[in-house]
Every structure is written in structure tokens, then in C-alpha cells.
Design a protein around this motif. Structure first.
Motif, PDB file in Angstrom:
ATOM      1  N   TYR A   5       0.829  -1.214   0.000  1.00 36.98           N
ATOM      2  CA  TYR A   5       0.000   0.000   0.000  1.00 36.98           C
ATOM      3  C   TYR A   5       0.855   1.251   0.000  1.00 36.98           C
ATOM      4  O   TYR A   5       0.624   2.192  -0.741  1.00 36.98           O
ATOM      5  CB  TYR A   5      -0.919   0.006   1.228  1.00 36.98           C
ATOM      6  N   ILE A   9       0.914   4.085  -2.844  1.00 37.65           N
ATOM      7  CA  ILE A   9       0.531   5.469  -2.517  1.00 37.65           C
ATOM      8  C   ILE A   9       1.611   6.440  -3.000  1.00 37.65           C
ATOM      9  O   ILE A   9       1.327   7.441  -3.641  1.00 37.65           O
ATOM     10  CB  ILE A   9       0.265   5.605  -0.999  1.00 37.65           C
ATOM     11  N   ALA A  12       1.653   6.640  -6.876  1.00 38.04           N
ATOM     12  CA  ALA A  12       0.536   7.385  -7.436  1.00 38.04           C
ATOM     13  C   ALA A  12       0.777   8.886  -7.345  1.00 38.04           C
ATOM     14  O   ALA A  12       0.377   9.657  -8.210  1.00 38.04           O
ATOM     15  CB  ALA A  12      -0.746   7.020  -6.699  1.00 38.04           C
ATOM     16  N   MET A  17       1.492  13.898 -10.697  1.00 40.25           N
ATOM     17  CA  MET A  17       2.173  15.140 -11.025  1.00 40.25           C
ATOM     18  C   MET A  17       2.616  15.171 -12.485  1.00 40.25           C
ATOM     19  O   MET A  17       2.605  16.201 -13.130  1.00 40.25           O
ATOM     20  CB  MET A  17       3.396  15.317 -10.123  1.00 40.25           C
TER      21      MET A  17
ATOM     22  N   SER B  53      -4.414  16.238  -3.247  1.00 46.17           N
ATOM     23  CA  SER B  53      -3.688  16.467  -4.503  1.00 46.17           C
ATOM     24  C   SER B  53      -4.004  17.836  -5.097  1.00 46.17           C
ATOM     25  O   SER B  53      -3.219  18.378  -5.868  1.00 46.17           O
ATOM     26  CB  SER B  53      -4.013  15.376  -5.510  1.00 46.17           C
ATOM     27  N   ASN B 124     -10.061  -1.962   4.485  1.00 40.24           N
ATOM     28  CA  ASN B 124      -9.220  -1.567   3.358  1.00 40.24           C
ATOM     29  C   ASN B 124      -9.975  -1.815   2.067  1.00 40.24           C
ATOM     30  O   ASN B 124     -10.752  -2.759   1.964  1.00 40.24           O
ATOM     31  CB  ASN B 124      -7.916  -2.357   3.345  1.00 40.24           C
ATOM     32  N   MET B 125      -9.724  -0.981   1.088  1.00 43.68           N
ATOM     33  CA  MET B 125     -10.481  -1.110  -0.158  1.00 43.68           C
ATOM     34  C   MET B 125      -9.574  -1.034  -1.366  1.00 43.68           C
ATOM     35  O   MET B 125      -8.636  -0.243  -1.405  1.00 43.68           O
ATOM     36  CB  MET B 125     -11.475   0.054  -0.296  1.00 43.68           C
ATOM     37  N   LEU B 175      -7.382   2.921  -4.245  1.00 45.38           N
ATOM     38  CA  LEU B 175      -7.203   2.226  -2.974  1.00 45.38           C
ATOM     39  C   LEU B 175      -7.592   3.139  -1.828  1.00 45.38           C
ATOM     40  O   LEU B 175      -7.446   4.356  -1.918  1.00 45.38           O
ATOM     41  CB  LEU B 175      -5.727   1.886  -2.751  1.00 45.38           C
ATOM     42  N   LYS B 176      -8.057   2.526  -0.750  1.00 42.39           N
ATOM     43  CA  LYS B 176      -8.213   3.261   0.505  1.00 42.39           C
ATOM     44  C   LYS B 176      -7.730   2.310   1.577  1.00 42.39           C
ATOM     45  O   LYS B 176      -8.117   1.147   1.602  1.00 42.39           O
ATOM     46  CB  LYS B 176      -9.682   3.607   0.766  1.00 42.39           C
ATOM     47  N   THR B 177      -6.882   2.814   2.434  1.00 39.34           N
ATOM     48  CA  THR B 177      -6.350   1.930   3.458  1.00 39.34           C
ATOM     49  C   THR B 177      -6.400   2.585   4.831  1.00 39.34           C
ATOM     50  O   THR B 177      -6.159   3.774   4.966  1.00 39.34           O
ATOM     51  CB  THR B 177      -4.926   1.451   3.067  1.00 39.34           C
ATOM     52  N   GLU B 178      -6.761   1.780   5.830  1.00 43.37           N
ATOM     53  CA  GLU B 178      -6.939   2.290   7.189  1.00 43.37           C
ATOM     54  C   GLU B 178      -5.573   2.334   7.852  1.00 43.37           C
ATOM     55  O   GLU B 178      -5.010   1.307   8.225  1.00 43.37           O
ATOM     56  CB  GLU B 178      -7.910   1.387   7.960  1.00 43.37           C
ATOM     57  N   LEU B 185      -6.089   6.711   4.339  1.00 41.27           N
ATOM     58  CA  LEU B 185      -5.372   7.377   3.266  1.00 41.27           C
ATOM     59  C   LEU B 185      -5.714   6.628   1.995  1.00 41.27           C
ATOM     60  O   LEU B 185      -5.876   5.407   2.010  1.00 41.27           O
ATOM     61  CB  LEU B 185      -3.857   7.320   3.484  1.00 41.27           C
ATOM     62  N   TRP B 187      -5.588   6.727  -2.633  1.00 37.55           N
ATOM     63  CA  TRP B 187      -5.400   7.424  -3.891  1.00 37.55           C
ATOM     64  C   TRP B 187      -6.243   6.747  -4.947  1.00 37.55           C
ATOM     65  O   TRP B 187      -6.642   5.589  -4.806  1.00 37.55           O
ATOM     66  CB  TRP B 187      -3.939   7.466  -4.311  1.00 37.55           C
ATOM     67  N   TYR B 225      -5.644  12.197  -4.109  1.00 36.52           N
ATOM     68  CA  TYR B 225      -4.974  11.637  -2.943  1.00 36.52           C
ATOM     69  C   TYR B 225      -5.762  12.121  -1.745  1.00 36.52           C
ATOM     70  O   TYR B 225      -5.796  13.308  -1.457  1.00 36.52           O
ATOM     71  CB  TYR B 225      -3.524  12.131  -2.907  1.00 36.52           C
TER      72      TYR B 225
END
Lengths: 158, 251
Positions: A5, A9, A12, A17, B53, B124-125, B175-178, B185, B187, B225
Motif C-alpha cells: 500500500y 501510494i 501514485a 504530477m 492532490s 481496506n479497499m 485504494l483506501k487503506t486504514e 489514506l 489514492w 490523494y
């Protein structure tokens, strides 16, 4: 799993940018809306395109546009600051030149974020001296680009 | 030679042990299947966040001042209703023209979580989403100048304030994560496809369409983000679905 992850992150972030561009800084399309004129000549009853050996053009009281060039077509940049423009056209250095006056309507156009604004023209009338020019004929009165031919000038006796 | 002899002696020993194990397993008996009507609660909640972002974007592109709030809420174990709201301001000034624009936008849609949860309460996704976007905005050019190198002098003018609407479709993957309890967080990357043409009668396109991006393009790629927080004020009941029987059709 957590490390993957984190990497994704970070990746990305950089990707995002790189994907954008500042459109106000790049001017990649220019507007050329000059009046495009073709020469036509009558030889033995057949009217056809003709090349003159030493064509000189200029706007009155301005710099020379062409000097003794061999060509069958010319471009006149119409003035964006006035509603008429006057040009001098000499098809041969030894012959007398003609004066053409164009009267037109100006339209401002938006080109792009980077290039800003330009002007296109709609020709109203053309006045010309007839030292050598026989007549003129409009093909297209709206001057929005220089790819079209807008006007033919006919010469019958060189 | 001795070692070969040792191997030869060992080999017959293993088959002897195996039957003992298998008999052990068999005598243990069958595992009773889980009851088919079992269900449990998984955490739901409203997730609210901001798109970071946009602030970085603004540092690179000063004419794009955008503020985006994102939110989503769990409807079913893997389906989420998603909303984004934002405001943008587009000030620009250079030697050719000055530009002013601002507007609001909203997108509405769904996210589907593809990630197989390792435990029922995992949040988490890895998701794909679909959105409809709408924006209402205005733009104007208070002044522009055109320089004529051949004739000399310049032409000045302006474009009056114009109101416009834009509609688009957005495809999202992210993604989304705990990272901390209830704090996420994430993106995502997204492709936006404009559905209508935004242009004045004079063919003047806006510099940016709020929420969409470039005013001169039909489709744009973008990324988000996000940092977001879940308010877990409800739970969703998830039912046990026995795996589809595969043996039956073969019979």
C-alpha cells in the motif's frame, strides 16, 4: 500487505504530477488569418494560374513583405488595428505596381489558453488601381485561416 | 555404501507410519458444516475527507485553485455511495490576457470494493467506481491584448461574464487503506469524459471546468490523494452465503 500500500501510494503521487500540463504556458497552435491571393492570367483565351517572376508586395508605409520573389500566390496580413488595409503589389520590378485597399469587419477569436486571442476578418469591399490588374474575384470573403484562397487577381496583359 | 544402506533401511519405515496417520484422521470423523442462516455485523459509516492532490496541483499550476471534499457511505458489504463536492477559482493573468472564473461542482456515484476481506471487519479497499459529475460556473476575460508585429500597435478587448454548465462521466480506480483507527489514506486515478460542449457563441472555451479540469479537452486523466475519517455510526448485517455447489452439475 501494508508495504505494498505504501509503495502504491507513493507511486501514485508521482504519477499524478506527471499527468498534468500547464496549458497557459504552451502555445502550440498559431492563428494565421492572412488574406491569400492567387494570380490568374489569360493566355490565348484560357484562364489559368500563373507565376510572376519578380513579385514585390508591401503594405503602404510598412516593411516589404516579398521582394522580387517568383510566385503564383501571395499573402496579405490584414491589419488587426484598423478596419481597412492598403497594399502595394508589383508583379515585376520593371512594371508599374497596383494598389489594393481592403475594407473589412474584424472579429476577435480565442485561440487557446496559451496563445491568447487573434483576429479573423470578413472582407466587405476591395478597391484597386488598374495599371496591370484587370479584375478581381472573391472566392471566400471570410478570412479565418490562410489555407483557403480568398481572392483571385486576373491579369490580361503583362 | 553405508549411507545407501541407511536410506534403504529408512524407506520402508515411512509407509509403516502413514497408515497409522490416516486411520487417525478417519477416526476423527466429519466436520459439521456451518449453519446456512448465520449472519454478523460489519462496520458501516460515513467517510468524510479532503483531496490533498488539489493543493499540490495548485502549487504547480497557480491558475487552478480547487478545493474538494469527498465522502462515501457503505450501503452493502462491498458497495459504497460516493459524493464529491468542490469549489474552484481560476485566476490567470499573462501578457496576452487576464482571466477570472469560479464555480461549484458535485459528483455522485458508487464505488465497488473488489478486495476480498481477510476478516469480516476489514475496511481496506481496492475499488472501482462510476460517477456522474455536474458543474455550474462562470468565466470572463476582463481584458486581452493582441500584438501586431507587422502593423505595430495592439488591439484590446474583453469577454463578458458567461455562465455555463458542464456534465461528465467519471471512471475511478483506487485504494483506501486504514492507517490508524478510522483514519484512511487513499489514492485513485480517474478518467473523465465530458458529455456536453462548453463554449461561448464566439467559440471561447473556459480555461478550466470546475471539477472536470481542462476546458479545452473532451476527456481528461486525473488523480486524487485523499485523507479521510470514518464516522462509524451504523453497522451492516452480512449474511453467510454458502459457496455455490459445484459438484451437482457434474453428477
Amino acid at each position: 500487505m501494508k508495504n505494498i500500500y505504501k509503495l502504491l501510494i507513493a507511486g501514485a503521487f508521482l504519477l499524478g504530477m506527471a499527468a498534468c500540463e500547464n496549458e497557459t504556458k504552451v502555445c502550440d497552435q498559431t492563428l494565421r488569418a492572412d488574406l491569400h491571393i492567387g494570380f490568374r492570367h489569360d493566355s490565348a483565351g484560357i484562364v489559368r494560374d500563373t507565376i510572376f517572376r519578380a513579385v514585390t508586395t508591401l503594405a503602404l508605409n510598412r516593411d516589404t513583405l516579398l521582394k522580387n520573389n517568383s510566385t503564383n500566390n501571395i499573402y496579405f496580413p490584414l491589419s488587426p488595428v484598423a478596419d481597412s488595409s492598403q497594399f502595394m503589389l508589383k508583379i515585376d520590378s520593371l512594371l508599374q505596381g497596383d494598389t489594393l485597399t481592403f475594407r473589412y469587419k474584424r472579429t476577435p477569436v480565442f485561440i487557446s489558453a496559451g496563445c491568447g486571442f487573434g483576429t479573423t476578418y470578413t472582407i466587405d469591399t476591395v478597391l484597386f488601381t488598374t495599371h496591370l490588374i484587370d479584375s478581381v474575384k472573391f472566392i471566400n470573403k471570410s478570412v479565418t485561416n490562410s489555407n483557403d484562397t480568398h481572392l483571385y487577381i486576373f491579369y490580361f496583359n503583362e | 555404501m553405508l549411507s545407501f544402506a541407511a536410506l534403504a533401511q529408512n524407506k520402508p519405515a515411512t509407509p509403516v507410519a502413514k497408515p497409522a496417520d490416516t486411520t487417525h484422521v478417519i477416526t476423527k470423523g466429519k466436520i459439521t458444516p456451518e449453519p446456512k442462516d448465520s449472519s454478523w455485523l460489519i462496520p458501516g459509516g460515513l467517510r468524510v475527507g479532503v483531496d490533498l492532490s488539489r493543493f499540490i496541483n495548485n502549487a504547480y499550476y497557480p491558475y487552478r485553485q480547487e478545493y474538494t471534499v469527498v465522502a462515501d457511505a457503505r450501503i452493502t458489504p462491498s458497495l459504497f455511495a460516493a459524493v464529491e463536492l468542490g469549489y474552484t477559482n481560476t485566476p490567470h493573468s499573462d501578457s496576452n490576457y487576464t482571466y477570472k472564473g469560479n464555480g461549484m461542482f458535485a459528483t455522485l456515484g458508487i464505488d465497488y470494493n473488489f478486495l476480498k476481506r481477510q476478516y469480516p471487519s476489514e475496511r481496506n479497499m481496492f475499488f472501482g467506481g462510476l460517477r456522474y459529475g455536474f458543474s455550474h460556473f462562470n468565466f470572463e476575460v476582463p481584458s486581452y491584448t493582441q500584438h501586431s508585429s507587422y502593423w505595430g500597435g495592439q488591439v484590446a478587448g474583453s469577454y463578458p461574464k458567461t455562465n455555463a454548465n458542464a456534465h461528465w462521466i467519471e471512471l475511478v480506480l483506487g485504494l483506501k487503506t486504514e492507517v490508524l483507527k478510522n483514519l484512511f489514506l487513499g489514492w485513485n486515478v480517474r478518467e473523465r469524459i465530458l458529455l456536453n460542449t462548453v463554449k461561448t457563441n464566439d467559440g471561447f472555451t473556459p480555461l478550466t471546468i470546475p471539477g472536470f479540469g481542462s476546458g479545452s479537452k473532451r476527456a481528461v486523466f486525473d488523480m486524487q490523494y485523499t485523507i479521510s475519517y470514518v464516522i462509524p455510526f451504523y453497522k451492516i448485517r452480512e449474511h453467510y452465503h454458502p459457496p455455490a455447489p459445484k459438484k451437482q452439475p457434474k453428477k
